[in-house]
Structure formats: structure tokens, C-alpha cells
Design an enzyme around this catalytic site. Structure first.
Site, mmCIF file in Angstrom:
data_model
loop_
_atom_site.group_PDB
_atom_site.id
_atom_site.type_symbol
_atom_site.label_atom_id
_atom_site.label_comp_id
_atom_site.label_asym_id
_atom_site.label_seq_id
_atom_site.Cartn_x
_atom_site.Cartn_y
_atom_site.Cartn_z
ATOM 1 N N TYR A 130 0.856 -1.192 0.000
ATOM 2 C CA TYR A 130 0.000 0.000 0.000
ATOM 3 C C TYR A 130 0.886 1.233 0.000
ATOM 4 O O TYR A 130 1.913 1.280 0.687
ATOM 5 C CB TYR A 130 -0.873 0.019 1.267
ATOM 6 N N GLU A 218 -3.862 7.437 -3.813
ATOM 7 C CA GLU A 218 -3.764 6.182 -3.079
ATOM 8 C C GLU A 218 -3.560 5.049 -4.062
ATOM 9 O O GLU A 218 -4.352 4.878 -4.993
ATOM 10 C CB GLU A 218 -5.034 5.945 -2.262
#
Lengths: 408, 312
Positions: A130, A218
Site C-alpha cells: 500500500y 492512493e
């Protein structure tokens, strides 16, 4: 302002952020046509068909019309059957996905219609990570956040395994420094070729976030491929709307079908409007007062139908537009106008409200609370107009109580 | 006594457009010393302000006013010629960050930024640029700073203010007016009211202003008005617990705000489940503040906080 995944990948790909190859399709024919070049260029017989909507949770989401069908589908038919088999499978999927309603945990139960698909090359995934670039409000700086828990919501990781998240704050004077990119990729466990491509990826993403004036970028998941590449398997980007004036090209990426139409219309009149679930429409000047008005309505037993800030210059035009937008909601059983006239005088506002009520032809009870400059004059104007169904209140709390009573 | 501004403050206007001119005229009517303006094309000219004085402002004045404000090309020139100590910025968003940095470079003590809609990345740069400089930035996207009957910088209606005992600090404009009026009506009055603005990156925080009020002998109690988004109220609560011995009352707007939506202010957003009104209210109560349930109760909450602390 939000954009679609395929648009985000195009913007980031053009800024040295590694992304898989893919093609946009709005028809079955376009989806089928995307397969051959993707398979040929990537050398991977697997392709992925991804619904493009402005909401997350697409992989776990299901279509209302096809309860067995996910929002994101991996097509393996090409491995044994060749390109023709992959094309046939993609065509069948596209036929069911396009025009259907995808319900995910972020769309709400009403779901969203899928009008665009992104057909992407398959990736041999080794690890899922991530990575994001967000504003850290406490320091007033951009922050790069990374985690080894790819594919999981970062809030969930923060709550359950906070030690799995690593952070580097960007000094705007110098940007993300090489040692910071190294520290991030090292903590993610990237070594060898993957470490080098990882560092480049992190640096490119941080630079792109600043250049594009994003609110948030993101990459979840960020993947390490079996070949040692570091790529954005998904990309979520939203922009700071205050900076759009210097990014004219981004305006073309807006998808109005994804935006609440009343909110878009309100913005054109300089109104800040957000639809909520209740029955009492609110028309207020100032964002803080508008929020506090909603809170007060709730406190005295009602439910606000909306947030609406008319801004500093409450003119007849924008107050009329505000009434029109509020009354269009069939759930609205009454309206509470709460104005603190500072520089804007209450008599001017009172005249504007009456004119707007006259223009719109109000069918529901209306409570008006005015305070501030020339308040007595403003209240007299309203009382003298003798508008049926219009009640004057002397405080915010009293006004909230009156409108709640009147709508019971 | 007061914080940030008083009758000796010499104000410079950056952004002599419609709104800037209008509000600085109101400040002059209030009795604020406006000594200079900057404009890229009108250096050497003067801007004439005239009208009826605002009787709620600096006492001992009557009749009309007629003030010629000299215009300069740069802030540096304006400061050198007039000794300006503070500026108010009405410059449009694309140019506002540059205007703030220019003011800081010229050494102004205080820069109050009214402009709404400055890009976040611009404010990130501004905040970095201000590090180590003497300039205090208030705002952006704020109503300004006022010390009743002494100095008005910004866009607030002057007449609702009364000199008094309570320091007010807020992220919201009209909600501040609401609070100030209640404090004027219940006789407590204000030492200074500071709007810190509704943007996610701002110059002066709640903690900064709480520290000023704690150190100001005239401020007997503090009212802080927060809203959803970020953690500034939680940081304020920690500061109150450790460093503030004056009575504190608070109100937090946005109990009913849905997550993920920006409620008018760029900074008013609950993201990832954080920044809710409930968390902030709990933190402030835990620090001993009296939190008003509705904005109509803000004045009473201050009285209550003073009563509990034995301040009469």
C-alpha cells in the site's frame, strides 16, 4: 474532485509512475477490441475487466442485475484458448457489466450504473503493498504513507496493526529526498531490483501528487510482480478543487454522472450544498453556522434534509436558487432559514428571502431567523409581508424548535 | 489588554479590489489605523476613504472621517515609508500565497488572510516559508481579528463586539458572530476575537491563540469554536489540560455531518472515520472545558465555565 481509475493511471503513467497497460471501453465492441493489443504487448494471456465508477470496493461489489458477477473480473480463458477465447469471454462480461448497477460497500444500497470499463493486462503478482500521498494537517505538509498490508483499507490497518504503516513527511522546500524513498521501500521489504524500481516509483508518485495538486493519491494495492517490477494495480486520485484553476486539463476528466446533480447545480450559484436524509431544509449563511444549524435541528428532535451555505453575498438570485434546490427534494416538509447578517444587512436579506419565496411559490412551512445588522428592519419587512406559513423566530434554537413542531 | 492587535496596530491593505476596499473602509470607520495599501499598478497614488464614523469603534471620535491612504508597489516600500505592523490580505486565491510571503519577507508582525480558496499546496509552501520568521499568519479563509473599540482587521460586523473579559477563537465566521453577540448581550464582552479560518492548512492554530489568551492578563475566560475535520481541537484539549488555568468553554459544529463530505469549509471533513465532532467534544470535556450543546448556549457555557472556576 474525483476521477476514474483509468484516468488516474493515465495521469500518473505520464509522470513516470509505472502502471499496467489498459484500454477504456464504453461498448462491448471496444472491450473485445482491447484484448488483442494488450495480450500481444504484455505477453500475458490474462486480462482483467474493471468497472469504472467513483467508489471503492469494486472487487467485492456485485451487480444488482447479476448477483453472481463482481465489479472486477480476471479473464483466464486466453491461457488455454488463445486470444479468440479471451475476446469471447471479455465480450460476454462486458455485455453484462455495461449498463448494469454495481453495488459496493461505498456506493450505498442504490449502487452506481457502470458506463465505462477498463480492460487491463494481467499481472503476475508476487506481493501486494500500500502507498499513498496525503496531506498531514497537523504538520501542514504532505505525507507519504506505506504499508505491507496491500489490498486492505488503510484505516483498518491503522486500527489493527499500526506498526505496519510507515510514514515519511515531505519538506516542501526540497521534496521527498532519496533517503526517504529508500527508508520507505526498505521498510516495505523491497530488495534488489524491486528496491530500485520501488524507490523510483515512490519518488515519481510524490512528485506527481504535488505537481497535480491532489487531495489524495492512493495506490492500493501497489504490487511487486514476479519479474521485479513495482506497479500501481489500482489508483485512486482526487484533486484540490481550489487548485483546478491552474490545471485546465483536469476539468475535462470530470464525470458529471458520478456527481450529485443538485450539488453541482448549487455550486454554479455559489452555494455550498450537501443532500442529507432528513425532512427539514436548511438555508444558512456561513459553513460553521450551517453545520451548527443542522446540529440544532437534530438536537431538538428533527432531521436536517441538507447542508446549505449561501455564502457571504445572499442575493435574490442565489437565495431563489437555494429554495428551488431545497424544495425539489420531495422529502422536505419544512424550511429553516437561519441568517446572521454581518456586513450583509438583514433588511436586504429579508427582501431577498421574500422575493425568492414569491418566485418559488413555497408549499411548505418556513421559519426565518434573522440576527445582525438592521435586524429589526428585516423582521418588520417579513412580518408586514404577511406571507402565509412564514414564522419568525428570535433565536437559532427557537427557530429549530418551531420548524420541527410545524413539520410534525 | 488584548492579543494580536490593539489601538497601536498600523494596518496595510494587500488587495485593493472591491472587497478589500469595502472592508478596509469599515475598519477605518471603526477607528483602525490604516496606513498603506499595495497595488501593482497604482504606486504613488492615494486611495481616499470617507464616510461616517462607526460609533461602536474606537471611542472619543464623532462626525465623519476622511483618510487618504498612500499606495505602494511593494510591501517592503510600504513598510519602510509608513511603519506598517500588520497587513490584511484580500488578494485573489491564485496570487494570495505570494502576497503572504511578500508580507513575511517585509517583516510584518501579523498577516491576516481573508481570501478563501487558496490551493492547499500553496499553503504548504507558505507555512514552510514562514518557519523561523517573526511573522504570525492568521487564516486564510477567516473573518479576521478584532479587539473591541481598538482595532478591527477583517470582515466581521464591528458593532456586535463589546470590550470585556472573554477571549474568542474560532474556525468559523458567522458562528463567531453568533458567539460574540451572546457575550456582548450577557455582559461578559470580549478581549479579542480571533478567526483562525476554515482551511486544512492555516497559520495560527487553536493552541497558538490559547497560549496568547492564557498569557493575557485581561482575558479571564476563553471560548473556542471548532468543527469537524483534522485534530486541531484534540491538540487544543491537550494544551488546555496542561497549560490553561482559565475557564474554557467550547462549541464544536458538525455533530450531524456525514463522513467523507466537505461541509463548506475545505477543512471540514470527516475522513477515514477521524475528525468527528464526538471525538472533539469528548477530548474537550476531558480537559475540563464546558461544551455548549447548541450554538444558542455558547454564552451560557462561558458563564457556566467561569462559575465553576469561581470567577465572578
Amino acid at each position: 474532485m474525483k476521477i476514474h481509475e483509468y484516468q488516474a493511471k493515465e495521469l500518473l503513467g505520464a509522470r513516470a509512475v509505472d502502471v499496467p497497460s489498459g484500454r477504456l471501453a464504453t461498448t462491448v465492441a471496444e472491450a473485445v477490441a482491447a484484448v488483442r493489443p494488450l495480450v500481444r504487448d504484455s505477453g500475458n494471456a490474462v486480462v482483467v475487466v474493471k468497472s469504472q465508477i467513483h467508489a471503492g470496493g469494486r472487487g467485492k461489489g456485485r451487480f444488482r442485475e447479476h448477483p453472481d458477477l463482481a465489479g472486477v473480473n480476471v479473464v483466464l480463458d486466453g491461457i488455454e484458448g488463445g486470444i479468440a477465447a479471451a475476446e469471447e469471454a471479455v465480450g460476454a462480461l462486458a455485455g453484462r457489466m455495461l449498463g448494469s448497477t454495481l453495488v459496493t460497500e461505498q456506493t450505498g444500497p442504490e449502487g452506481k450504473q457502470v458506463n465505462r470499463l477498463y480492460v487491463e493486462q494481467g499481472i503476475d503478482i508476487e506481493r501486494e503493498l500500500y502507498l499513498s500521498v496525503v496531506l498531514d494537517r497537523a504538520s501542514g505538509r504532505n505525507l507519504v504513507m506505506a504499508s505491507t498490508e496491500g489490498g486492505t483499507e488503510i484505516e483498518e490497518v491503522a486500527a489493527e496493526r499500526p506498526e505496519a504503516i510507515v510514514r515519511e513527511t515531505i519538506d516542501p522546500a526540497v521534496g521527498l529526498l532519496p533517503f526517504q524513498a529508500h527508508a520507505l521501500t526498505w521498510r516495505l521489504g523491497l530488495r534488489g531490483d524491486a528496491a530500485a524500481t520501488g524507490r523510483r516509483f515512490v519518488a515519481a508518485l510524490a512528485a506527481a501528487a504535488v505537481e497535480l495538486d491532489t487531495d489524495m493519491v492512493e495506490i492500493n494495492p501497489l504490487v511487486v510482480t514476479k519479474q521485479g517490477r513495482v506497479m500501481a494495480l489500482d489508483a485512486k486520485v482526487s484533486f484540490d478543487k481550489n487548485a483546478l484553476f491552474r490545471h485546465a486539463e483536469l476539468n475535462a476528466l470530470r464525470d458529471l454522472s458520478e456527481e450529485e446533480s443538485a450539488e453541482t447545480e448549487a455550486a454554479e450559484f455559489g452555494l455550498s450544498f450537501i443532500k442529507l436524509g432528513g425532512t427539514i431544509g436548511c438555508l444558512v449563511n456561513g459553513a460553521g453556522l450551517a453545520m451548527a444549524t443542522m446540529d440544532t435541528i437534530k438536537e431538538v428532535g428533527g432531521e436536517p434534509a441538507n447542508f446549505l451555505d449561501v455564502g457571504g453575498g445572499a442575493t435574490v438570485e442565489n437565495v431563489t436558487a437555494a429554495f428551488e434546490i431545497i424544495t425539489r427534494d420531495p422529502a422536505v416538509k419544512g424550511i429553516f432559514v437561519n441568517i446572521f447578517g454581518g456586513i450583509m444587512k438583514c433588511d436586504t436579506i429579508a427582501t431577498g428571502v421574500l422575493q425568492a419565496v414569491h418566485n418559488v411559490g413555497l408549499q411548505v412551512p418556513l421559519v426565518v431567523r434573522l440576527e445582525g445588522t438592521n435586524v429589526e428592519l428585516g423582521l418588520r419587512i417579513i412580518e408586514e409581508a404577511g406571507f402565509p406559513g412564514l414564522v419568525v423566530a428570535r433565536s437559532m434554537k427557537e427557530g429549530a424548535e418551531r420548524i420541527v413542531e410545524l413539520t410534525r | 489588554m488584548s492579543v494580536l492587535v490593539d489601538a497601536s496596530t498600523k494596518l496595510l491593505l494587500q488587495g485593493l479590489g472591491g472587497a478589500g476596499r469595502f472592508h478596509v473602509d469599515r475598519s477605518i470607520a471603526y477607528g483602525t489605523q490604516v496606513v498603506a495599501a499595495t497595488h501593482p499598478k497604482r504606486a504613488g497614488e492615494v486611495e481616499l476613504f470617507q464616510g461616517e464614523i462607526d460609533p461602536s469603534g474606537v471611542p472619543g471620535r464623532s462626525g465623519g472621517y476622511r483618510v487618504e491612504v498612500p499606495i505602494f508597489a511593494t510591501v517592503r516600500d510600504a513598510v519602510a515609508a509608513t511603519g506598517a505592523s500588520a497587513s490584511v490580505v484580500f488578494v485573489p486565491p491564485p496570487f494570495a500565497a505570494d502576497a503572504i510571503m511578500e508580507a513575511a519577507e517585509a517583516g510584518l508582525e501579523l498577516v491576516v488572510v481573508i481570501t478563501e480558496g487558496i490551493p492547499i499546496q500553496d499553503m504548504v509552501k507558505v507555512k514552510r516559508y514562514l518557519e523561523g520568521k517573526r511573522t504570525r499568519l492568521v487564516g486564510p479563509n477567516c473573518p479576521g481579528v478584532i479587539t473591541p473599540h481598538a482595532c478591527r482587521i477583517g470582515i466581521m460586523p464591528g458593532y456586535i463586539h463589546r470590550a470585556g473579559r472573554v477571549g474568542v477563537v474560532s474556525r468559523s465566521g458567522t458562528l463567531t458572530y453568533e458567539a460574540v453577540k451572546q457575550l456582548s448581550d450577557n455582559g461578559l464582552g470580549q478581549t479579542t476575537a480571533v478567526g483562525i479560518g476554515g482551511d486544512p492548512v492555516n497559520g495560527t492554530s487553536f493552541v497558538d491563540v490559547l497560549r496568547l489568551f492564557q498569557d493575557d492578563p485581561a482575558t479571564e475566560a476563553i471560548l473556542m469554536i471548532g468543527e469537524i475535520g483534522g485534530t486541531a481541537e484534540e491538540e487544543a484539549a491537550s494544551f488546555i489540560r496542561e497549560h490553561v488555568d482559565k475557564p474554557v468553554a467550547a462549541f464544536i459544529a458538525g455533530t450531524t455531518a456525514p463522513p467523507g463530505k466537505r461541509m463548506g469549509h475545505a477543512g471540514a471533513i470527516i475522513s477515514g472515520g477521524a475528525g468527528t465532532a464526538g471525538e472533539k467534544i469528548e477530548a474537550l470535556r476531558g480537559a475540563g472545558a464546558v461544551v455548549a450543546v447548541t450554538p444558542s448556549d455558547m454564552g451560557d457555557a462561558v458563564l457556566d465555565a467561569m462559575h465553576r472556576a469561581g470567577v465572578r
